[in-house]
Scaffold this motif. Structure first.
Motif, PDB file in Angstrom:
ATOM      1  N   LEU A 289       3.008 -13.896 -10.260  1.00 31.91           N
ATOM      2  CA  LEU A 289       2.033 -14.863 -10.713  1.00 31.91           C
ATOM      3  C   LEU A 289       1.237 -15.609  -9.438  1.00 31.91           C
ATOM      4  O   LEU A 289       0.192 -15.717  -9.819  1.00 31.91           O
ATOM      5  N   ALA A 290       1.870 -15.789  -8.711  1.00 32.84           N
ATOM      6  CA  ALA A 290       1.401 -16.321  -7.393  1.00 32.84           C
ATOM      7  C   ALA A 290       0.407 -15.295  -6.559  1.00 32.84           C
ATOM      8  O   ALA A 290      -0.819 -15.842  -6.316  1.00 32.84           O
ATOM      9  N   ARG A 291       0.544 -14.178  -6.688  1.00 33.99           N
ATOM     10  CA  ARG A 291      -0.346 -13.343  -5.959  1.00 33.99           C
ATOM     11  C   ARG A 291      -1.340 -13.207  -7.122  1.00 33.99           C
ATOM     12  O   ARG A 291      -2.586 -12.717  -6.584  1.00 33.99           O
ATOM     13  N   ILE A 292      -1.256 -13.290  -8.327  1.00 32.49           N
ATOM     14  CA  ILE A 292      -2.554 -13.324  -9.214  1.00 32.49           C
ATOM     15  C   ILE A 292      -3.384 -14.422  -8.772  1.00 32.49           C
ATOM     16  O   ILE A 292      -4.788 -14.239  -8.740  1.00 32.49           O
ATOM     17  N   VAL A 293      -2.944 -15.527  -8.435  1.00 33.00           N
ATOM     18  CA  VAL A 293      -3.691 -16.602  -8.080  1.00 33.00           C
ATOM     19  C   VAL A 293      -4.337 -16.573  -6.888  1.00 33.00           C
ATOM     20  O   VAL A 293      -5.702 -16.690  -6.863  1.00 33.00           O
ATOM     21  N   THR A 294      -3.789 -16.102  -5.977  1.00 31.67           N
ATOM     22  CA  THR A 294      -4.393 -15.820  -4.605  1.00 31.67           C
ATOM     23  C   THR A 294      -5.314 -14.575  -4.757  1.00 31.67           C
ATOM     24  O   THR A 294      -6.432 -14.656  -4.043  1.00 31.67           O
ATOM     25  N   ALA A 295      -5.169 -13.504  -5.384  1.00 33.62           N
ATOM     26  CA  ALA A 295      -6.225 -12.533  -5.689  1.00 33.62           C
ATOM     27  C   ALA A 295      -7.406 -12.979  -6.270  1.00 33.62           C
ATOM     28  O   ALA A 295      -8.702 -12.512  -5.896  1.00 33.62           O
ATOM     29  N   LEU A 296      -7.321 -13.632  -7.405  1.00 33.01           N
ATOM     30  CA  LEU A 296      -8.451 -14.282  -7.885  1.00 33.01           C
ATOM     31  C   LEU A 296      -9.036 -15.498  -7.005  1.00 33.01           C
ATOM     32  O   LEU A 296     -10.602 -15.461  -7.202  1.00 33.01           O
ATOM     33  N   MET A 297      -8.518 -15.807  -6.122  1.00 32.64           N
ATOM     34  CA  MET A 297      -9.153 -16.969  -5.250  1.00 32.64           C
ATOM     35  C   MET A 297      -9.716 -16.379  -3.929  1.00 32.64           C
ATOM     36  O   MET A 297     -10.298 -17.038  -3.287  1.00 32.64           O
ATOM     37  N   THR A 298      -9.332 -15.213  -3.652  1.00 32.86           N
ATOM     38  CA  THR A 298      -9.844 -14.588  -2.321  1.00 32.86           C
ATOM     39  C   THR A 298     -10.906 -13.244  -2.679  1.00 32.86           C
ATOM     40  O   THR A 298     -11.804 -13.426  -2.486  1.00 32.86           O
ATOM     41  N   THR A 299     -10.194 -12.099  -2.929  1.00 35.74           N
ATOM     42  CA  THR A 299     -10.783 -10.877  -2.925  1.00 35.74           C
ATOM     43  C   THR A 299     -11.387 -10.350  -4.243  1.00 35.74           C
ATOM     44  O   THR A 299     -12.404  -9.719  -4.316  1.00 35.74           O
ATOM     45  N   GLY A 300     -10.606 -10.921  -5.381  1.00 30.91           N
ATOM     46  CA  GLY A 300     -11.110 -10.678  -6.572  1.00 30.91           C
ATOM     47  C   GLY A 300     -11.024  -9.087  -6.819  1.00 30.91           C
ATOM     48  O   GLY A 300     -11.681  -8.689  -8.103  1.00 30.91           O
ATOM     49  N   ASP A 301     -10.111  -8.296  -6.160  1.00 28.36           N
ATOM     50  CA  ASP A 301     -10.103  -6.939  -6.506  1.00 28.36           C
ATOM     51  C   ASP A 301      -9.411  -6.557  -7.711  1.00 28.36           C
ATOM     52  O   ASP A 301      -8.313  -7.054  -8.084  1.00 28.36           O
ATOM     53  N   PHE A 302     -10.247  -5.824  -8.593  1.00 26.47           N
ATOM     54  CA  PHE A 302      -9.415  -5.489 -10.031  1.00 26.47           C
ATOM     55  C   PHE A 302      -8.327  -4.874 -10.098  1.00 26.47           C
ATOM     56  O   PHE A 302      -7.343  -5.131 -10.781  1.00 26.47           O
ATOM     57  N   GLN A 303      -8.169  -3.936  -9.113  1.00 28.44           N
ATOM     58  CA  GLN A 303      -7.038  -3.167  -8.845  1.00 28.44           C
ATOM     59  C   GLN A 303      -5.753  -3.892  -8.692  1.00 28.44           C
ATOM     60  O   GLN A 303      -4.811  -3.638  -9.020  1.00 28.44           O
ATOM     61  N   VAL A 304      -6.020  -4.877  -7.641  1.00 31.07           N
ATOM     62  CA  VAL A 304      -4.883  -5.589  -7.198  1.00 31.07           C
ATOM     63  C   VAL A 304      -4.595  -6.518  -8.130  1.00 31.07           C
ATOM     64  O   VAL A 304      -3.265  -6.645  -8.606  1.00 31.07           O
ATOM     65  N   LEU A 305      -5.574  -7.309  -8.911  1.00 33.24           N
ATOM     66  CA  LEU A 305      -5.249  -8.293 -10.198  1.00 33.24           C
ATOM     67  C   LEU A 305      -4.664  -7.588 -11.241  1.00 33.24           C
ATOM     68  O   LEU A 305      -3.710  -7.962 -11.622  1.00 33.24           O
ATOM     69  N   ALA A 306      -5.014  -6.275 -11.678  1.00 37.63           N
ATOM     70  CA  ALA A 306      -4.452  -5.480 -12.582  1.00 37.63           C
ATOM     71  C   ALA A 306      -2.959  -5.360 -12.447  1.00 37.63           C
ATOM     72  O   ALA A 306      -2.027  -5.506 -13.408  1.00 37.63           O
ATOM     73  N   ARG A 307      -2.555  -4.807 -11.074  1.00 38.38           N
ATOM     74  CA  ARG A 307      -1.216  -4.394 -10.746  1.00 38.38           C
ATOM     75  C   ARG A 307      -0.368  -5.709 -10.950  1.00 38.38           C
ATOM     76  O   ARG A 307       0.877  -5.594 -11.485  1.00 38.38           O
ATOM     77  N   PHE A 308      -0.667  -6.732 -10.482  1.00 33.01           N
ATOM     78  CA  PHE A 308       0.125  -8.126 -10.537  1.00 33.01           C
ATOM     79  C   PHE A 308       0.251  -8.528 -11.656  1.00 33.01           C
ATOM     80  O   PHE A 308       1.484  -9.129 -12.199  1.00 33.01           O
ATOM     81  N   LEU A 309      -0.685  -8.338 -12.854  1.00 36.70           N
ATOM     82  CA  LEU A 309      -0.367  -9.035 -14.236  1.00 36.70           C
ATOM     83  C   LEU A 309       0.630  -8.006 -14.777  1.00 36.70           C
ATOM     84  O   LEU A 309       1.515  -8.481 -15.630  1.00 36.70           O
ATOM     85  N   ILE A 310       0.499  -6.678 -14.499  1.00 39.86           N
ATOM     86  CA  ILE A 310       1.343  -5.605 -15.305  1.00 39.86           C
ATOM     87  C   ILE A 310       2.618  -5.948 -14.533  1.00 39.86           C
ATOM     88  O   ILE A 310       3.659  -5.919 -15.555  1.00 39.86           O
ATOM     89  N   MET A 311       2.746  -6.292 -13.277  1.00 42.06           N
ATOM     90  CA  MET A 311       4.011  -6.670 -12.853  1.00 42.06           C
ATOM     91  C   MET A 311       4.615  -7.884 -13.129  1.00 42.06           C
ATOM     92  O   MET A 311       6.041  -7.922 -13.348  1.00 42.06           O
ATOM     93  N   LEU A 312       3.867  -8.773 -13.289  1.00 39.87           N
ATOM     94  CA  LEU A 312       4.294  -9.989 -14.073  1.00 39.87           C
ATOM     95  C   LEU A 312       4.882  -9.915 -15.504  1.00 39.87           C
ATOM     96  O   LEU A 312       5.944 -10.087 -15.359  1.00 39.87           O
ATOM     97  N   LEU A 313       4.221  -9.002 -16.400  1.00 32.82           N
ATOM     98  CA  LEU A 313       4.807  -8.824 -17.646  1.00 32.82           C
ATOM     99  C   LEU A 313       5.949  -8.076 -17.504  1.00 32.82           C
ATOM    100  O   LEU A 313       7.131  -8.320 -18.227  1.00 32.82           O
ATOM    101  N   LEU A 314       6.138  -7.025 -16.830  1.00 31.02           N
ATOM    102  CA  LEU A 314       7.110  -6.210 -16.774  1.00 31.02           C
ATOM    103  C   LEU A 314       8.302  -6.744 -15.966  1.00 31.02           C
ATOM    104  O   LEU A 314       9.641  -6.673 -16.345  1.00 31.02           O
ATOM    105  N   ASN A 315       8.120  -7.411 -15.011  1.00 27.69           N
ATOM    106  CA  ASN A 315       9.303  -8.483 -14.531  1.00 27.69           C
ATOM    107  C   ASN A 315       9.856  -9.270 -15.545  1.00 27.69           C
ATOM    108  O   ASN A 315      11.272  -9.536 -15.463  1.00 27.69           O
TER     109      ASN A 315
END
Length: 203
Positions: free
Chosen positions: A159-185
């Protein structure tokens, strides 16, 4: 609360959590002297995913604060793998995976297209690691020695990495990965809690 403060808090808290993320799982294994319920396949896939993400973000020179936790997670996963191999009685089998991981780490940054492809596949690898742990739980119908605290901290770090990715790089691949990881975790965590409650009722 300012955006900079939110970003600094998210980065700092993620580092703190990841610094000890696997410790509860290690302590549970050492205390029980058993790795029952912990999926070896899940750990191997997870470690592969961590190596790819670290390599990708360092290759593209992303801010160090956005991926500094990965060396810590890789080291902890390596120790956890040794413990699982040890308690499974297969400690002598850990040399081959170690060689493959080191070789793969070098190979993945050899060309730009390789690291981009690896990152594209990384989400599937990381998702597969969670499903491997879920499959292990479903087959045994027992949370065994799986640490709920470790998975709870993994939810927070995603969850925290979704926030930092949105606020810094905005990289879609990174965001998608963390969102999927959040749901699966969260799914793994819910499954652990469910089987713990079922186990208590049966007692």
């Amino acid at each position: 609360m300012s955006a900079d403060l939110v970003l600094h808090f998210a980065n700092f808290s993620t580092l703190c959590v990841c610094l000890v993320l696997k410790f509860p799982q290690m302590f549970v294994l050492i205390s029980a002297k058993s790795s029952r319920g912990v999926s070896l396949k899940s750990l191997l896939l997870e470690l592969t995913g961590y190596i790819v993400v670290l390599s990708y973000q360092s290759y593209y020179e992303y801010p160090l604060s956005t991926y500094l936790e990965y060396p810590m997670l890789i080291a902890q996963d390596a120790i956890l793998l040794l413990l699982v191999f040890y308690y499974n009685g297969n400690l002598n089998h850990c040399l081959l995976p170690a060689i493959l991981f080191i070789a793969g780490w070098r190979l993945v940054t050899f060309q730009k297209w390789i690291i981009d492809l690896a990152m594209s596949l990384c989400t599937f690898l990381s998702a597969a690691s969670k499903f491997a742990q879920l499959q292990c739980l479903w087959e045994t119908r027992d949370a065994g020695q799986v640490s709920a605290l470790t998975w709870g901290m993994a939810i927070y770090s995603s969850l925290a990495r979704i926030v930092t990715a949105l606020m810094t790089t905005g990289d879609f691949q990174v965001l998608a990965r963390f969102l999927i990881m959040l749901l699966l975790n969260a799914w793994v965590m819910a499954t652990i809690v469910y089987y713990r409650r079922v186990g208590k009722k049966q007692e």
